[in-house]
Design a protein around this motif. Structure first.
Motif, PDB file in Angstrom:
ATOM      1  N   UNK A 113       0.973  -1.370  -0.165  1.00 13.14           N
ATOM      2  CA  UNK A 113      -0.109   0.119   0.148  1.00 13.14           C
ATOM      3  C   UNK A 113       0.911   1.313  -0.079  1.00 13.14           C
ATOM      4  N   UNK A 114       1.873   1.145   0.654  1.00 16.12           N
ATOM      5  CA  UNK A 114       2.591   2.571   0.807  1.00 16.12           C
ATOM      6  C   UNK A 114       3.728   2.641  -0.215  1.00 16.12           C
ATOM      7  N   UNK A 115       4.397   1.524  -0.639  1.00 15.05           N
ATOM      8  CA  UNK A 115       5.362   1.498  -1.778  1.00 15.05           C
ATOM      9  C   UNK A 115       4.900   1.746  -3.088  1.00 15.05           C
ATOM     10  N   UNK A 116       3.501   1.141  -3.327  1.00 13.60           N
ATOM     11  CA  UNK A 116       2.988   0.869  -4.581  1.00 13.60           C
ATOM     12  C   UNK A 116       1.957   1.911  -4.840  1.00 13.60           C
ATOM     13  N   UNK A 117       0.819   1.211  -4.106  1.00 16.48           N
ATOM     14  CA  UNK A 117      -0.383   1.986  -4.475  1.00 16.48           C
ATOM     15  C   UNK A 117      -0.598   3.625  -4.282  1.00 16.48           C
ATOM     16  N   UNK A 118      -0.003   3.991  -2.826  1.00 17.10           N
ATOM     17  CA  UNK A 118      -0.074   5.308  -2.699  1.00 17.10           C
ATOM     18  C   UNK A 118       0.669   6.151  -3.294  1.00 17.10           C
ATOM     19  N   UNK A 119       1.816   6.038  -4.042  1.00 15.98           N
ATOM     20  CA  UNK A 119       2.267   7.226  -5.047  1.00 15.98           C
ATOM     21  C   UNK A 119       1.548   6.796  -6.405  1.00 15.98           C
ATOM     22  N   UNK A 120       1.202   5.610  -6.738  1.00 10.49           N
ATOM     23  CA  UNK A 120       0.525   5.483  -7.960  1.00 10.49           C
ATOM     24  C   UNK A 120      -0.841   6.131  -7.940  1.00 10.49           C
ATOM     25  N   UNK A 121      -1.497   6.066  -6.809  1.00 10.53           N
ATOM     26  CA  UNK A 121      -2.843   6.988  -6.689  1.00 10.53           C
ATOM     27  C   UNK A 121      -2.628   8.289  -6.479  1.00 10.53           C
ATOM     28  N   UNK A 122      -1.596   9.031  -5.795  1.00 13.95           N
ATOM     29  CA  UNK A 122      -1.392  10.337  -6.110  1.00 13.95           C
ATOM     30  C   UNK A 122      -1.036  10.696  -7.115  1.00 13.95           C
ATOM     31  N   UNK A 123      -0.174  10.167  -7.863  1.00 10.76           N
ATOM     32  CA  UNK A 123       0.208  10.539  -9.262  1.00 10.76           C
ATOM     33  C   UNK A 123      -0.855  10.444 -10.147  1.00 10.76           C
ATOM     34  N   UNK A 124      -1.638   9.544 -10.291  1.00 11.50           N
ATOM     35  CA  UNK A 124      -2.745   9.452 -11.159  1.00 11.50           C
ATOM     36  C   UNK A 124      -3.588  10.554 -11.244  1.00 11.50           C
ATOM     37  N   UNK A 125      -3.860  11.126  -9.962  1.00  8.71           N
ATOM     38  CA  UNK A 125      -5.097  12.112  -9.799  1.00  8.71           C
ATOM     39  C   UNK A 125      -4.070  13.500 -10.125  1.00  8.71           C
ATOM     40  N   UNK A 126      -2.749  13.532  -9.703  1.00  5.10           N
ATOM     41  CA  UNK A 126      -1.975  14.595  -9.706  1.00  5.10           C
ATOM     42  C   UNK A 126      -1.534  15.066 -11.120  1.00  5.10           C
ATOM     43  N   UNK A 127      -1.532  13.985 -11.806  1.00  2.00           N
ATOM     44  CA  UNK A 127      -0.904  14.284 -13.053  1.00  2.00           C
ATOM     45  C   UNK A 127      -1.640  15.263 -14.117  1.00  2.00           C
ATOM     46  N   UNK A 128      -3.234  15.077 -13.986  1.00  2.00           N
ATOM     47  CA  UNK A 128      -3.804  15.952 -14.712  1.00  2.00           C
ATOM     48  C   UNK A 128      -4.396  16.953 -14.060  1.00  2.00           C
ATOM     49  N   UNK A 129      -4.059  17.271 -12.665  1.00  2.00           N
ATOM     50  CA  UNK A 129      -4.375  18.198 -12.039  1.00  2.00           C
ATOM     51  C   UNK A 129      -3.178  19.381 -11.764  1.00  2.00           C
ATOM     52  N   UNK A 130      -2.165  18.810 -12.338  1.00  2.00           N
ATOM     53  CA  UNK A 130      -1.158  19.886 -12.582  1.00  2.00           C
ATOM     54  C   UNK A 130      -0.130  20.003 -11.048  1.00  2.00           C
ATOM     55  N   UNK A 131      -0.165  18.694 -10.491  1.00  2.00           N
ATOM     56  CA  UNK A 131       0.589  18.613  -9.350  1.00  2.00           C
ATOM     57  C   UNK A 131       2.246  18.502 -10.111  1.00  2.00           C
ATOM     58  N   UNK A 132       2.988  19.225  -9.075  1.00  2.00           N
ATOM     59  CA  UNK A 132       4.403  19.180  -9.266  1.00  2.00           C
ATOM     60  C   UNK A 132       5.122  18.051  -8.730  1.00  2.00           C
ATOM     61  N   UNK A 133       6.313  17.875  -8.892  1.00  2.00           N
ATOM     62  CA  UNK A 133       7.195  16.937  -8.298  1.00  2.00           C
ATOM     63  C   UNK A 133       7.237  17.166  -6.764  1.00  2.00           C
ATOM     64  N   UNK A 134       7.563  18.300  -6.380  1.00  2.00           N
ATOM     65  CA  UNK A 134       7.646  18.500  -5.162  1.00  2.00           C
ATOM     66  C   UNK A 134       6.270  18.205  -4.603  1.00  2.00           C
ATOM     67  N   UNK A 135       4.968  18.669  -5.236  1.00  2.00           N
ATOM     68  CA  UNK A 135       3.765  18.492  -4.403  1.00  2.00           C
ATOM     69  C   UNK A 135       3.457  16.964  -4.243  1.00  2.00           C
ATOM     70  N   UNK A 136       3.922  16.255  -5.465  1.00  2.00           N
ATOM     71  CA  UNK A 136       3.731  14.738  -5.129  1.00  2.00           C
ATOM     72  C   UNK A 136       4.624  13.996  -4.092  1.00  2.00           C
ATOM     73  N   UNK A 137       5.589  14.480  -3.767  1.00  2.00           N
ATOM     74  CA  UNK A 137       6.641  13.997  -2.590  1.00  2.00           C
ATOM     75  C   UNK A 137       6.034  14.266  -1.458  1.00  2.00           C
ATOM     76  N   UNK A 138       5.154  15.556  -1.206  1.00  2.00           N
ATOM     77  CA  UNK A 138       4.686  15.931  -0.049  1.00  2.00           C
ATOM     78  C   UNK A 138       3.502  14.922   0.028  1.00  2.00           C
ATOM     79  N   UNK A 139       2.765  14.719  -0.808  1.00  2.00           N
ATOM     80  CA  UNK A 139       1.471  13.987  -0.580  1.00  2.00           C
ATOM     81  C   UNK A 139       1.980  12.416  -0.416  1.00  2.00           C
ATOM     82  N   UNK A 140       2.784  11.989  -0.971  1.00  2.00           N
ATOM     83  CA  UNK A 140       3.306  10.707  -0.538  1.00  2.00           C
ATOM     84  C   UNK A 140       3.807  10.386   0.852  1.00  2.00           C
ATOM     85  N   UNK A 141       4.586  11.427   0.882  1.00  2.00           N
ATOM     86  CA  UNK A 141       5.189  11.185   2.535  1.00  2.00           C
ATOM     87  C   UNK A 141       4.215  11.758   3.379  1.00  2.00           C
ATOM     88  N   UNK A 142       3.024  12.449   3.521  1.00  2.00           N
ATOM     89  CA  UNK A 142       2.229  12.445   4.172  1.00  2.00           C
ATOM     90  C   UNK A 142       1.407  11.395   4.275  1.00  2.00           C
TER      91      UNK A 142
END
Length: 304
Positions: A113-142
């Motif tokens: 869940x943490x290593x695979x699904x969490x970053x995949x889910x945050x990235x799937x939505x973040x990609x079309x939302x305009x999420x930056x790499x820094x924003x993705x890191x913040x969400x995955x770590x949170x």
């Protein structure tokens, strides 16, 4: 203006003492995502109610949630073949992204869940939302994966450069390689916004993006995010509202006229629609709700 405290302990005035029922705060809310099933009013400050509330004696709460509706809309608008294929074959989009980008096991239940699904889910939505790499890191770590992009200066300070091999930078690079249609969709929406000052959603509704013509870079970036994200969000919201309108006209109103039990709209939480119904009606109401989901996309829209 001080933030309104919405904890149950401080809002007992919402409870009708004679019945112990919670009363909604029906002030108008100007929000695309907050209009309930009955029309132009919305209930404010009740995010906690979903967990703290129970149906009346002899009633049940019936909940149906549109499954991955925003990603299904994205697949339709972007015409991305790989993404369309995921939904047409009944696969989980987050599990599929984790499998293709991280080499995780294909089955959702076999993924971490943490290593695979969490970053995949945050990235799937973040990609079309305009999420930056820094924003993705913040969400995955949170979300609990504190080792994600560890040591990258760009993920610690937006003014710094990302180091080579940064997990978030690599994620988006591989994501747009895998889902090239999504990248093209984003570029097309930006171009449309620059050409016309607006973009359209699935229902032909105009979304203002005139900020793309600004001389201020921040305003341009914000307008570009609106151009790429809002058509997806507004289209998904439109499908949800169309579904709720069908539930109201084909299920709730006939139940009122027939007088054969209690059936009332209770809440809408994002893509989740809840009704409070007489216990004997619960299974039948749920079946009818699932059968009423609008089919406006090139992939099936499902609820669960």
């Amino acid at each position: 203006m001080p933030r309104k405290n919405t904890t149950p302990a401080t809002n007992l005035s919402w409870v009708r003492r004679s019945s112990s029922r919670i009363l909604p705060d029906r002030r108008p809310v100007n929000s695309l995502h907050s209009t309930p099933i009955t029309g132009a009013k919305s209930c404010n400050g009740h995010g906690w109610v979903r967990l703290a509330f129970r149906a009346a004696l002899g009633h049940r709460l019936v909940s149906c949630d549109l499954s991955q509706i925003e990603l299904r809309v994205l697949a339709h608008l972007s015409k991305n073949k790989a993404m369309i294929d995921v939904f047409r074959k009944g696969r989980d989009p987050h599990a599929e992204t984790a499998h293709r980008l991280f080499g995780a096991p294909k089955a959702k239940e076999d993924q971490d869940e943490s290593q695979h699904r969490l970053p995949a889910k945050k990235g799937n939505f973040g990609a079309f939302m305009g999420l930056s790499p820094t924003g993705l890191t913040e969400q995955v770590r949170a979300g609990g994966n504190i080792a994600w992009a560890a040591g990258c200066p760009g993920c610690a300070d937006p003014r710094a450069e990302h180091q080579t091999g940064c997990a978030s930078v690599e994620f988006f690079r591989e994501y747009f390689r895998l889902y090239q249609g999504v990248k093209q969709y984003i570029q097309d929406r930006h171009a449309e916004a620059r050409r016309t000052g607006a973009v359209l959603d699935l229902y032909g509704r105009r979304i203002d993006c005139s900020g793309v013509c600004s001389n201020a870079p921040r305003i341009v970036r914000d307008a570009e995010r609106i151009a790429q994200a809002t058509p997806v969000q507004a289209s998904a919201d439109g499908i949800s509202k169309e579904w709720m309108a069908r539930i109201w006209s084909r299920l709730i109103k006939p139940a009122h006229r027939a007088g054969n039990g209690y059936c009332e709209p209770w809440a809408r939480v994002h893509d989740d629609t809840l009704l409070e119904v007489s216990r004997p009606l619960a299974q039948g109401v749920r079946r009818q709700m699932l059968a009423m989901v609008p089919q406006r996309l090139c992939v099936e829209t499902t609820a669960e």
